[in-house]
Enzyme design. Structure first.
Site, PDB file in Angstrom:
ATOM      1  N   HIS A   1       1.231   3.877   8.274  1.00 60.11           N
ATOM      2  CA  HIS A   1       0.248   4.695   8.986  1.00 60.11           C
ATOM      3  C   HIS A   1       0.974   5.761   9.792  1.00 60.11           C
ATOM      4  O   HIS A   1       2.063   5.520  10.324  1.00 60.11           O
ATOM      5  CB  HIS A   1      -0.606   3.848   9.934  1.00 60.11           C
ATOM      6  CG  HIS A   1      -1.578   2.955   9.244  1.00 60.11           C
ATOM      7  ND1 HIS A   1      -2.650   3.430   8.511  1.00 60.11           N
ATOM      8  CD2 HIS A   1      -1.653   1.597   9.175  1.00 60.11           C
ATOM      9  CE1 HIS A   1      -3.336   2.405   8.027  1.00 60.11           C
ATOM     10  NE2 HIS A   1      -2.747   1.285   8.405  1.00 60.11           N
TER      11      HIS A   1
ATOM     12  N   HIS B   1       0.872  -1.176   0.000  1.00 59.85           N
ATOM     13  CA  HIS B   1       0.000   0.000   0.000  1.00 59.85           C
ATOM     14  C   HIS B   1       0.907   1.223   0.000  1.00 59.85           C
ATOM     15  O   HIS B   1       1.537   1.531   1.013  1.00 59.85           O
ATOM     16  CB  HIS B   1      -0.903   0.001   1.232  1.00 59.85           C
ATOM     17  CG  HIS B   1      -1.807  -1.181   1.325  1.00 59.85           C
ATOM     18  ND1 HIS B   1      -3.090  -1.195   0.801  1.00 59.85           N
ATOM     19  CD2 HIS B   1      -1.611  -2.415   1.868  1.00 59.85           C
ATOM     20  CE1 HIS B   1      -3.645  -2.374   1.031  1.00 59.85           C
ATOM     21  NE2 HIS B   1      -2.765  -3.140   1.670  1.00 59.85           N
TER      22      HIS B   1
ATOM     23  N   HIS C   1      -2.675 -12.541   2.139  1.00 54.98           N
ATOM     24  CA  HIS C   1      -2.254 -12.689   3.539  1.00 54.98           C
ATOM     25  C   HIS C   1      -2.936 -13.833   4.305  1.00 54.98           C
ATOM     26  O   HIS C   1      -3.697 -13.597   5.250  1.00 54.98           O
ATOM     27  CB  HIS C   1      -2.399 -11.376   4.303  1.00 54.98           C
ATOM     28  CG  HIS C   1      -3.624 -10.561   3.978  1.00 54.98           C
ATOM     29  ND1 HIS C   1      -4.915 -11.065   3.999  1.00 54.98           N
ATOM     30  CD2 HIS C   1      -3.742  -9.251   3.630  1.00 54.98           C
ATOM     31  CE1 HIS C   1      -5.761 -10.113   3.691  1.00 54.98           C
ATOM     32  NE2 HIS C   1      -5.075  -9.006   3.452  1.00 54.98           N
TER      33      HIS C   1
ATOM     34  N   PRO D   1      -5.369  -0.795  11.187  1.00 55.52           N
ATOM     35  CA  PRO D   1      -4.528  -1.988  11.065  1.00 55.52           C
ATOM     36  C   PRO D   1      -3.465  -1.828   9.987  1.00 55.52           C
ATOM     37  O   PRO D   1      -3.698  -1.182   8.965  1.00 55.52           O
ATOM     38  CB  PRO D   1      -5.532  -3.076  10.684  1.00 55.52           C
ATOM     39  CG  PRO D   1      -6.592  -2.338   9.916  1.00 55.52           C
ATOM     40  CD  PRO D   1      -6.683  -0.975  10.555  1.00 55.52           C
TER      41      PRO D   1
ATOM     42  N   ARG E   1      -0.246   4.260  -0.758  1.00 57.00           N
ATOM     43  CA  ARG E   1      -1.097   5.351  -0.260  1.00 57.00           C
ATOM     44  C   ARG E   1      -1.322   6.515  -1.219  1.00 57.00           C
ATOM     45  O   ARG E   1      -2.037   7.457  -0.870  1.00 57.00           O
ATOM     46  CB  ARG E   1      -0.537   5.910   1.056  1.00 57.00           C
ATOM     47  CG  ARG E   1      -0.335   4.887   2.158  1.00 57.00           C
ATOM     48  CD  ARG E   1      -1.610   4.186   2.538  1.00 57.00           C
ATOM     49  NE  ARG E   1      -1.465   3.376   3.741  1.00 57.00           N
ATOM     50  CZ  ARG E   1      -2.220   2.327   4.021  1.00 57.00           C
ATOM     51  NH1 ARG E   1      -3.175   1.960   3.169  1.00 57.00           N
ATOM     52  NH2 ARG E   1      -2.055   1.642   5.134  1.00 57.00           N
TER      53      ARG E   1
ATOM     54  N   ASP F   1      -8.674  -5.367  -1.788  1.00 61.88           N
ATOM     55  CA  ASP F   1      -7.962  -5.591  -0.528  1.00 61.88           C
ATOM     56  C   ASP F   1      -8.250  -4.498   0.492  1.00 61.88           C
ATOM     57  O   ASP F   1      -8.269  -3.317   0.171  1.00 61.88           O
ATOM     58  CB  ASP F   1      -6.453  -5.670  -0.755  1.00 61.88           C
ATOM     59  CG  ASP F   1      -5.720  -5.998   0.529  1.00 61.88           C
ATOM     60  OD1 ASP F   1      -5.913  -7.109   1.042  1.00 61.88           O
ATOM     61  OD2 ASP F   1      -4.993  -5.129   1.036  1.00 61.88           O
TER      62      ASP F   1
ATOM     63  N   ASP G   1       2.451  -6.895   2.480  1.00 63.68           N
ATOM     64  CA  ASP G   1       1.289  -6.104   2.904  1.00 63.68           C
ATOM     65  C   ASP G   1       1.766  -4.828   3.600  1.00 63.68           C
ATOM     66  O   ASP G   1       1.209  -4.405   4.617  1.00 63.68           O
ATOM     67  CB  ASP G   1       0.355  -6.915   3.805  1.00 63.68           C
ATOM     68  CG  ASP G   1      -1.012  -6.246   3.993  1.00 63.68           C
ATOM     69  OD1 ASP G   1      -1.286  -5.249   3.300  1.00 63.68           O
ATOM     70  OD2 ASP G   1      -1.791  -6.720   4.849  1.00 63.68           O
TER      71      ASP G   1
END
Length: 447
Positions: A324, A75, A247, A338, A77, A167, A320
Site C-alpha cells: 500500500h 497481491h 490466512h 489493511p 496489484r 480474497d 498475504d
C-alpha cells in the site's frame, strides 16, 4: 517428501531455462550433513557432490540449500494499482525472499475473472523472468459474490489457472459457495476462501478484545472467521471438493481445522508470518501499518497457530503480501487500508520463530514454504526434492546473516512492513529459477 510419481496439471508455457551450467558450491542440502556441491545443467539438477566445471558458479559459503519457496497468497496489484506494486517489483521482492513461484490474487482492476486478464499476468511474469507468477482467478465475476466465473475457460487458458479466490471478500452466500465447490471438483481446481462473515465485521478495524475496546476501535470478532470455516468444511465434506482457508488467524479456527482433518475432510489452510508473531498489543500506537485483514489477534491465537503449523493442522506459510502507498497507511487507523508486505521477510521470520528456537529443522521450512504449497496447488516443477533429475528451483539461506528490515531497502514499491527496524538472524542470499540466478548476494537480478 514429495511423491515423485504424482502427476499435476501443466502450467502455462514457461520461459526456457538457460542452456548452460551452474555450479552451486559449499552448501548444506536441507541444512544436513557436510557441505557439498550441486551441479545444474540446462535448468535441471545434474549431480550432487563431486567437482564440476561450469559456466557460472555460486559460492554458497556453507549456507542452507532449500527448494525454492512457493507463496500461495500475494497481491501484486497489477493490473490497476501499479502505483503500489507491479509484477516486476513484486517478482523482484519474491526473488529476494527465495520464492520461485507466487500466486497473485484476483482483486485487481479489472478483476481477474477473464482468461485474457490472467494470460496477461502470466505472460508478463514469464517475460520478467524472476519468479513464476500464477494468476488466481476470482470465484465470482467482479468479486460480487453472485455469479460464478468461468472456471473451465480460466483453467484451459494459456495461464492454466488452478486456484480461485475472492480474497479480500468472502463468498458468504452458501448457495454460491456450494456451486463453486461442485464446479471446481470437475476440473480439480482449488477454491480458496477468505473466511469473514462481513455482517459481523462491518465497520471493524481491529481484533475484538480488551485492547480495541480501550482504544475506541470497533472490534472484529473471532466468530466472523470461524463461522465461515466450519460452514465451508462441512460443504467440502458433503460435496467432496478441496477447500483452502486463507490466512487463518484464531485459536478457534485451529480447533475447527483439526476436527475437519480428523474427519477426513479435504481442507487445507495457510497462516501468515505476521499472524504467527504479532498481536493486537501493537494497536497502542494507532499506527496503521499494523492494520491487516484478518486483524492481529491475541497471544493465545498466535501460540495456537504456531502449534498448528508444527503439527500439520495448518499446512503452509503464505505471506498475504499486500503493498500500500503511504496515502493509504499514513492516516487514521479506521480509514487506512489493511495489509502488510511479506515477501522479503517471510523466510527470516520462520527461521527465527521455529529453527533458531529449536522447535523445527530446515526440513520443516522446506515443507511449509515449498513442498506443501506446491502440493496443494498441484504445481509441477516446484516444491520438488533436491535430487538429481529435478528442476533447479532453489534458495540458499545464510543462517547466520544478521540484518535489519527496512521498507526503504525492499524491492517492493511500497514500504508498509510492520517489521521495520527489526533485526533478523537469517537471510536468503541466492535464488535460482530453473537454473537462472534471480537473486545473487541478496540482490534481485535484472531480467
Amino acid at each position: 517428501m514429495v511423491d515423485s510419481n504424482t502427476q499435476y496439471p501443466e502450467t502455462g508455457a514457461l520461459a526456457p531455462a538457460p542452456a548452460d551450467s551452474l555450479l552451486i558450491s559449499n552448501v548444506l542440502v536441507y541444512g544436513e550433513g557436510e557441505p557439498t556441491n550441486v551441479f545444474v545443467k540446462d535448468g535441471v539438477i545434474a549431480a550432487i557432490g563431486g567437482t564440476h566445471e561450469a559456466d557460472r558458479t555460486i559460492d554458497g559459503n556453507g549456507g542452507v540449500l532449500l527448494p525454492g519457496f512457493v507463496d500461495m497468497h500475494v497481491h501484486l496489484r497489477e493490473p490497476g494499482r501499479e502505483d503500489t506494486e507491479t509484477i516486476a517489483t513484486g517478482s523482484a521482492a519474491a526473488a529476494k525472499g527465495g520464492f520461485t513461484a507466487v500466486f497473485t490474487m484476483a482483486n485487481t482492476t479489472p478483476v481477474m475473472d477473464q482468461p485474457v486478464i490472467a494470460e496477461s499476468v502470466w505472460f508478463k511474469g514469464q517475460n520478467i523472468g524472476l519468479c513464476d507468477v500464477h494468476p488466481v482467478g476470482s470465484i465470482t465475476k467482479g468479486l460480487e459474490g453472485k455469479e460464478l466465473t468461468e472456471f473451465g475457460m480460466m483453467a484451459r487458458s494459456e495461464a492454466k489457472v488452478r486456484m480461485f479466490s475472492d480474497d479480500g471478500k468472502c463468498v458468504d452466500d452458501p448457495q454460491v459457495m456450494r456451486r463453486a465447490l461442485e464446479y471446481a471438483k470437475g476440473m480439480d481446481v482449488l477454491i480458496a476462501q477468505h473466511a469473514e462473515d462481513h455482517r459481523l465485521t462491518e465497520g471493524a478495524s481491529a481484533h475484538e478484545g480488551e485492547n480495541a475496546a480501550r482504544l475506541g476501535l470497533r472490534g472484529w470478532p473471532r466468530v466472523a472467521e470461524e463461522s465461515i470455516v466450519v460452514r465451508d468444511a462441512i460443504m467440502a465434506r458433503d460435496y467432496g471438493n478441496r477447500v483452502h482457508i486463507c490466512h487463518a488467524s484464531t485459536e478457534g479456527t485451529v480447533e475447527l481445522l483439526r476436527w475437519a482433518k480428523s474427519q477426513g475432510i479435504p481442507i487445507t489452510a495457510e497462516v501468515t508470518p505476521h499472524h504467527l508473531t504479532l498481536t493486537d498489543e501493537r494497536l497502542e500506537t494507532y499506527d496503521a501499518v499494523n492494520k491487516v485483514n484478518p486483524p492481529l489477534r491475541e497471544s493465545r491465537d498466535a501460540e495456537a497457530l504456531k502449534k498448528a503449523l508444527l503439527d500439520g493442522t495448518i499446512d503452509v506459510v503464505a505471506t498475504d503480501h499486500a503493498p500500500h502507498g503511504s496515502e493509504d497507511k499514513c492516516c487514521e487507523f479506521e480509514n487506512a487500508k489493511p495489509g502488510m508486505l511479506g515477501l522479503e521477510t517471510s523466510l527470516s521470520i520462520i527461521v527465527d520463530t521455529f529453527v533458531a528456537t529449536g522447535l523445527a529443522d530446515w526440513r520443516f521450512v522446506a515443507r511449509v514454504m515449498s513442498e506443501r504449497p506446491a502440493e496443494i496447488t498441484r504445481l509441477p516443477g516446484q516444491g520438488r526434492p533436491i535430487a538429481e533429475g529435478e528442476p533447479a528451483n532453489l534458495a540458499i539461506v545464510d543462517p547466520g546473516k544478521t540484518w535489519t528490515a527496512s521498507g526503504a531497502d525492499f524491492a517492493s514499491k511500497a514500504e508498509n512492513t510492520p517489521f521495520e527496524g527489526q533485526e533478523f538472524s537469517a537471510k536468503v542470499t541466492h535464488t535460482v529459477l530453473r537454473g537462472k540466478v534471480t537473486c545473487a548476494d541478496g540482490v534481485a537480478q535484472n531480467a
